[in-house]
Design an enzyme around this catalytic site. Structure first.
Site, PDB file in Angstrom:
ATOM      1  N   LYS A   1       0.612  -1.199   0.030  1.00 29.37           N
ATOM      2  CA  LYS A   1       0.009  -0.175   0.060  1.00 29.37           C
ATOM      3  C   LYS A   1       0.867   1.394  -0.082  1.00 29.37           C
ATOM      4  CE  LYS A   1      -2.361  -0.810   3.918  1.00 29.37           C
ATOM      5  NZ  LYS A   1      -1.836  -2.179   4.361  1.00 29.37           N
TER       6      LYS A   1
ATOM      7  N   ARG B   1      -9.349   1.627   9.039  1.00 34.89           N
ATOM      8  CA  ARG B   1      -8.825   0.520   9.337  1.00 34.89           C
ATOM      9  C   ARG B   1      -9.982  -0.351   9.985  1.00 34.89           C
ATOM     10  NH1 ARG B   1      -3.217   0.831   8.485  1.00 34.89           N
ATOM     11  NH2 ARG B   1      -1.930  -0.784   9.506  1.00 34.89           N
TER      12      ARG B   1
ATOM     13  N   ARG C   1      12.606  -7.902   6.600  1.00 31.44           N
ATOM     14  CA  ARG C   1      12.512  -6.526   6.243  1.00 31.44           C
ATOM     15  C   ARG C   1      13.868  -5.989   7.369  1.00 31.44           C
ATOM     16  NH1 ARG C   1       7.897  -2.504   5.040  1.00 31.44           N
ATOM     17  NH2 ARG C   1       7.406  -2.685   7.325  1.00 31.44           N
TER      18      ARG C   1
ATOM     19  N   ARG D   1      12.009  -3.361  12.527  1.00 31.27           N
ATOM     20  CA  ARG D   1      10.965  -2.708  12.812  1.00 31.27           C
ATOM     21  C   ARG D   1      10.345  -3.382  13.787  1.00 31.27           C
ATOM     22  NH1 ARG D   1       6.724   0.002   8.561  1.00 31.27           N
ATOM     23  NH2 ARG D   1       5.340  -0.824   9.973  1.00 31.27           N
TER      24      ARG D   1
ATOM     25  N   ARG E   1      -0.720  -8.635  13.341  1.00 33.79           N
ATOM     26  CA  ARG E   1      -1.098  -7.921  12.587  1.00 33.79           C
ATOM     27  C   ARG E   1      -2.090  -8.390  11.511  1.00 33.79           C
ATOM     28  NH1 ARG E   1       3.896  -4.713  10.801  1.00 33.79           N
ATOM     29  NH2 ARG E   1       2.582  -2.998  10.019  1.00 33.79           N
TER      30      ARG E   1
HETATM   31  P1  AMP Z   1       0.964   0.931   8.544  1.00 32.79           P
HETATM   32  O1  AMP Z   1       2.302   1.515   8.438  1.00 32.79           O
HETATM   33  O2  AMP Z   1      -0.153   1.388   7.955  1.00 32.79           O
HETATM   34  O3  AMP Z   1       1.078  -0.553   8.731  1.00 32.79           O
HETATM   35  O4  AMP Z   1       0.629   1.058  10.249  1.00 32.79           O
HETATM   36  C1  AMP Z   1       1.610   0.729  11.162  1.00 32.79           C
HETATM   37  C2  AMP Z   1       0.754   0.682  12.553  1.00 32.79           C
HETATM   38  O5  AMP Z   1       0.130   1.896  12.877  1.00 32.79           O
HETATM   39  C3  AMP Z   1      -0.509  -0.274  12.552  1.00 32.79           C
HETATM   40  O6  AMP Z   1      -0.017  -1.363  13.153  1.00 32.79           O
HETATM   41  C4  AMP Z   1      -1.357   0.502  13.777  1.00 32.79           C
HETATM   42  O7  AMP Z   1      -0.797   0.044  15.082  1.00 32.79           O
HETATM   43  C5  AMP Z   1      -1.135   1.912  13.427  1.00 32.79           C
HETATM   44  N1  AMP Z   1      -2.088   2.496  12.634  1.00 32.79           N
HETATM   45  C6  AMP Z   1      -1.969   2.972  11.279  1.00 32.79           C
HETATM   46  N2  AMP Z   1      -3.079   3.530  10.623  1.00 32.79           N
HETATM   47  C7  AMP Z   1      -3.994   3.128  11.688  1.00 32.79           C
HETATM   48  C8  AMP Z   1      -5.429   3.386  11.880  1.00 32.79           C
HETATM   49  N3  AMP Z   1      -5.874   3.837  10.643  1.00 32.79           N
HETATM   50  N4  AMP Z   1      -6.311   2.798  12.735  1.00 32.79           N
HETATM   51  C9  AMP Z   1      -5.552   2.577  13.677  1.00 32.79           C
HETATM   52  N5  AMP Z   1      -4.318   2.408  13.977  1.00 32.79           N
HETATM   53  C10 AMP Z   1      -3.454   2.752  12.707  1.00 32.79           C
END
Ligand code: AMP
Length: 209
Positions: free
Chosen positions: A14, A87, A126, A154, A165
């Site tokens: 994404k 989300r 990664r 990370r 996740r």
């Molecule tokens: P991402 O980089 O989009 O994979 O997001 C990394 C982490 O940020 C996720 O595992 C969540 O803990 C948090 N996060 C990102 N976007 C959201 C969202 N819209 N709602 C809740 N948590 C989020």
């Protein structure tokens, strides 16, 4: 004007696609994960609230997220590419309200399909170089030997966290596909295991661009 949502499990591409689409379509990208990581780095109050959830692979509470995207959405007059938001269904309902208030709506949803095992392999390999920020993959993009020892993972890319996740995605985020289907929003499924350029061109074709 275009509001486009990118859905797909963590590691489905994404971030890569939203950046390229944003440039190509000339609309800003709103990526909540990036915004949260920036808040964490800057040590803001919001970053402190989000940290424990992110490291555990849990969703950050909706009020924190809405505080984060509300302003960005209000400023996105030309539309937005939404990466990582909404989300869950409550976030999608809030998005609907914000857009409706401006006489706007979600135009399309892209779903990047990648099997769980491919995700786990992509993410557990990664590694980041803390000195340059460069991202490597132990198998697909191996780092030069001299810097290998200093690379870090990370915290939320550890295999157990990635698996968690993925289950959060299946339980909370995947139901959005049904939600948008029922709301009559076009859903475009794209095979996310293809090369990056191929995924991008398929998305553009589906959008009629
Ligand atoms: P991402 O980089 O989009 O994979 O997001 C990394 C982490 O940020 C996720 O595992 C969540 O803990 C948090 N996060 C990102 N976007 C959201 C969202 N819209 N709602 C809740 N948590 C989020």
């Amino acid at each position: 004007m275009m509001h486009l949502i990118l859905l797909g499990p963590p590691g489905s591409g994404k971030g890569t696609q939203s950046g390229q689409l944003s440039e190509r379509l000339g609309v800003p990208k709103i990526a909540t994960g990036d915004m949260l990581r920036a808040a964490l780095r800057d040590g803001t109050e919001l970053g402190r609230r989000a940290k424990q959830y992110m490291e555990a692979g849990e969703l950050v509470p909706d009020d924190v997220i809405l505080g984060l995207v509300g302003e960005a959405l209000a400023a996105a007059h030309a539309g937005a590419i939404l990466d990582g938001f909404p989300r869950n269904v409550p976030q999608a309902e809030s998005l609907e309200e914000i857009l409706q208030g401006n006489g706007q709506s979600v135009d399309a949803v892209i779903v990047l399909k990648v099997p769980d095992d491919v995700i786990v392999e992509r993410m557990s390999g990664r590694r980041t170089d803390p000195e340059t920020g460069e991202v490597y993959h132990l198998k697909f993009n191996p780092p030069p030997a001299p810097i290998a020892p200093r690379l870090i993972q990370r915290p939320d890319d550890r295999e157990e966290t990635v698996r968690h996740r993925l289950s959060v995605y299946a339980d909370q985020t995947e139901p959005l596909i049904r939600y948008y289907e029922e709301n009559g929003v076009p859903i475009h499924w794209v095979d996310g295991t293809q090369p990056i350029e191929r995924v991008r061109s398929e998305i553009l074709t589906r959008l009629g661009r």
